[in-house]
Design a protein around this motif. Structure first.
Motif, PDB file in Angstrom:
ATOM      1  N   ASP A  65      40.397  37.584  48.577  1.00 57.22           N
ATOM      2  CA  ASP A  65      41.178  38.941  47.797  1.00 57.22           C
ATOM      3  C   ASP A  65      39.919  39.970  47.900  1.00 57.22           C
ATOM      4  OD1 ASP A  65      44.655  38.491  46.736  1.00 57.22           O
ATOM      5  OD2 ASP A  65      42.358  40.520  45.959  1.00 57.22           O
ATOM      6  N   ARG A  66      40.404  40.921  47.707  1.00 60.22           N
ATOM      7  CA  ARG A  66      39.520  42.105  47.311  1.00 60.22           C
ATOM      8  C   ARG A  66      39.212  42.196  46.121  1.00 60.22           C
ATOM      9  NH1 ARG A  66      38.585  46.248  50.658  1.00 60.22           N
ATOM     10  NH2 ARG A  66      38.042  45.610  52.805  1.00 60.22           N
ATOM     11  N   ASP A  67      40.217  41.473  45.345  1.00 61.36           N
ATOM     12  CA  ASP A  67      39.658  41.532  43.513  1.00 61.36           C
ATOM     13  C   ASP A  67      39.068  39.660  43.681  1.00 61.36           C
ATOM     14  OD1 ASP A  67      39.170  41.093  40.818  1.00 61.36           O
ATOM     15  OD2 ASP A  67      41.146  41.980  40.680  1.00 61.36           O
ATOM     16  N   LYS A  68      37.916  39.543  43.510  1.00 64.94           N
ATOM     17  CA  LYS A  68      37.574  38.333  43.223  1.00 64.94           C
ATOM     18  C   LYS A  68      37.874  37.292  41.818  1.00 64.94           C
ATOM     19  CE  LYS A  68      32.795  38.466  41.841  1.00 64.94           C
ATOM     20  NZ  LYS A  68      31.565  38.934  41.899  1.00 64.94           N
ATOM     21  N   ARG A  69      38.460  38.215  40.903  1.00 65.25           N
ATOM     22  CA  ARG A  69      38.939  37.170  39.549  1.00 65.25           C
ATOM     23  C   ARG A  69      40.167  37.322  39.874  1.00 65.25           C
ATOM     24  NH1 ARG A  69      38.150  43.134  35.970  1.00 65.25           N
ATOM     25  NH2 ARG A  69      39.558  43.922  38.143  1.00 65.25           N
ATOM     26  N   GLN A  70      40.876  37.688  40.860  1.00 68.23           N
ATOM     27  CA  GLN A  70      42.340  37.233  40.777  1.00 68.23           C
ATOM     28  C   GLN A  70      42.441  35.637  41.823  1.00 68.23           C
ATOM     29  OE1 GLN A  70      45.201  38.457  40.211  1.00 68.23           O
ATOM     30  NE2 GLN A  70      44.110  40.168  38.815  1.00 68.23           N
ATOM     31  N   LEU A  71      40.962  35.257  42.467  1.00 67.05           N
ATOM     32  CA  LEU A  71      41.566  34.015  43.168  1.00 67.05           C
ATOM     33  C   LEU A  71      40.901  32.871  42.231  1.00 67.05           C
ATOM     34  CD1 LEU A  71      39.275  35.111  45.912  1.00 67.05           C
ATOM     35  CD2 LEU A  71      41.361  34.116  46.095  1.00 67.05           C
ATOM     36  N   ALA A  72      40.522  33.112  40.759  1.00 69.32           N
ATOM     37  CA  ALA A  72      39.671  32.497  40.381  1.00 69.32           C
ATOM     38  C   ALA A  72      40.160  30.811  39.940  1.00 69.32           C
ATOM     39  CB  ALA A  72      39.700  33.077  38.089  1.00 69.32           C
ATOM     40  N   PRO A  73      42.276  31.245  39.959  1.00 72.68           N
ATOM     41  CA  PRO A  73      42.636  30.073  39.706  1.00 72.68           C
ATOM     42  C   PRO A  73      42.400  29.201  40.986  1.00 72.68           C
ATOM     43  CG  PRO A  73      43.888  32.094  38.696  1.00 72.68           C
ATOM     44  CD  PRO A  73      42.956  32.457  39.475  1.00 72.68           C
TER      45      PRO A  73
END
Length: 432
Positions: A262-270
């Motif tokens: 995902d371009r937004d690595k914060r979204q990948l956290a979970p």
């Protein structure tokens, strides 16, 4: 707190949200912090009232011919919770902590006004600037379609077939009154009344062990229509928290290569913890680092690229009613550019004969059919897989689904009114 006191608190919160232009979630959190005496049941009930008012924000004000927080709450109690005037009068009795009694004007509005002649944007509870967009998709049925998008959604679960099966989970969740979903063979549904609290599914043993995940039936179907197969190389290009990644992994039966990014690595956290809990061992999580392309080593080798595209989220308004009133035309234009960009990123990844599954949780044609037509115009090597072919994964329910959902040359559109799911669009494109 008494039921009447909860109504007073909800009126106060609605006025705060309107006056201070704050997100509902923030207002509710601040109210809870300032009113520690309110128990969890009180806070849940008050939140339910506030969210239901936001669902019926326009229609409730129209019904009461007033745009105050009190008027909207009264209108919502009639429209969303079907509360009669006598029951309301018993709650609005002016006693300590209760709202003041209903006025003659309020009682008259409840007796004589209706939504019969209301404009579509009012009857359907959506911003007026979106009316041409909904008219393009639904025509004269747009008020009915969007009104269904305003009601409270059920709680849907997906059974993880890597760990269990639906029959076993049904027995385990009998105390929650879970039932099989209508379309998805791996789905369960828990119906919720207007003032019910969400059940603590995350505390259930099946959830802790990875046998179930929370996922709307429409999202489950979108993943199924992508038709990931065991042994394939599958890329989830907008994986976010991993909801569809998990569904794709189950379809692949643990065989093949599943890449999620995902371009937004914060979204990948979970996603890491969720994949581990679900027993997924064939997934490779590619977290972006700086400007480097996390998929630079992949060229024309993917059997399937799934794009759960960034979108307006109009299809999920049942779950996030605050979002529709905060949506602006400029945000839609940004999403359209984002969608075109992510489609372009997918092109060099797909091998000859491979597929792109383009998915949105939007019902707007700008983000759906028009976006697909523009893409095919730029890339004639891709053609749309006939929608009836993608729906064939439903087997004996494929024909009934075709009668319920909206079909176009570009794909399927699911809506709460037609399919009982959130609003989802799915288009599958095959490379020559």
């Amino acid at each position: 707190m008494t039921p009447a006191a909860r109504l007073s608190a909800a009126i106060e919160l609605i006025d705060t949200i309107e006056r201070d232009r704050v997100p509902a979630a923030k207002a509710l959190k601040e109210w809870g912090t300032a009113h520690r005496f309110a128990g969890s049941g009180d806070r849940a009930a008050i939140a339910g009232l506030v969210w239901d008012v936001l669902r019926r924000y326009a229609s409730s004000a129209y019904l009461m011919d007033a745009d105050t927080g009190r008027a909207r709450l009264i209108g919502m109690l009639r429209l969303e919770r079907d509360m009669d005037t006598a029951t309301m009068a018993a709650l609005f009795d002016g006693s300590r902590f209760a709202p003041t009694p209903l006025t003659e004007a309020e009682e008259a509005a409840l007796s004589h006004r209706s939504l019969k002649d209301a404009p579509a944007a009012v009857a359907g509870d959506y911003p007026e600037w979106l009316d041409p967009h909904f008219a393009k998709v639904f025509g004269d049925t747009r008020a009915a379609e969007t009104a269904a998008m305003a009601s409270r959604a059920p709680l849907d679960l997906r059974v993880n077939t890597l760990k269990s099966n639906r029959d076993k989970v049904l027995k385990a969740l009998a105390h929650l009154h879970a039932k099989p979903t209508h379309w998805s063979a791996t789905g369960l549904r828990i119906e919720l009344s207007a003032d019910a609290r969400n059940p603590g599914v995350q505390a259930e043993e099946d959830f802790i062990k990875g046998a179930i995940e929370v996922q709307d039936e429409g999202s489950q179907l979108a993943a199924q229509f992508a038709a990931a197969k065991p042994g394939e190389q599958v890329i989830d290009l907008c994986a976010g928290a991993g909801g569809k990644t998990l569904a794709l992994a189950a379809l692949m039966q643990g065989k093949g290569r599943l890449i999620a990014t995902d371009r937004d690595k914060r979204q990948l956290a979970p996603i890491h913890e969720r994949l581990s809990r679900a027993g997924v061992h064939n997934a490779d999580i590619r977290t972006p680092k700086g400007e480097a392309d996390p998929l630079s080593d992949i060229r024309s080798s993917a059997d399937l690229v799934v794009i759960d595209a960034p979108c307006s989220g109009t299809g999920t308004w049942r779950r996030n009613p605050d979002a529709k009133w905060r949506m602006r035309p400029g945000a839609l234009e940004i999403r359209l550019r984002d969608q075109a960009e992510v489609l372009e990123r997918a092109v060099p990844l797909v091998k000859p004969g491979g597929r792109i599954a383009y998915i949105t949780c939007s019902v707007l044609s700008d983000e759906n059919g028009e976006q697909v037509r523009a893409f095919v115009g730029r890339h004639p090597e891709f053609t749309v897989v006939p929608p009836e072919q993608t729906a064939s994964v439903l087997w004996d329910k494929a024909e009934a689904f075709a009668d319920a959902a909206l079909q176009s040359a570009e794909g399927w559109l699911m809506t709460p009114r037609r399919t009982g799911t959130d609003g989802f669009f799915v288009s599958v494109l095959r490379k020559a």
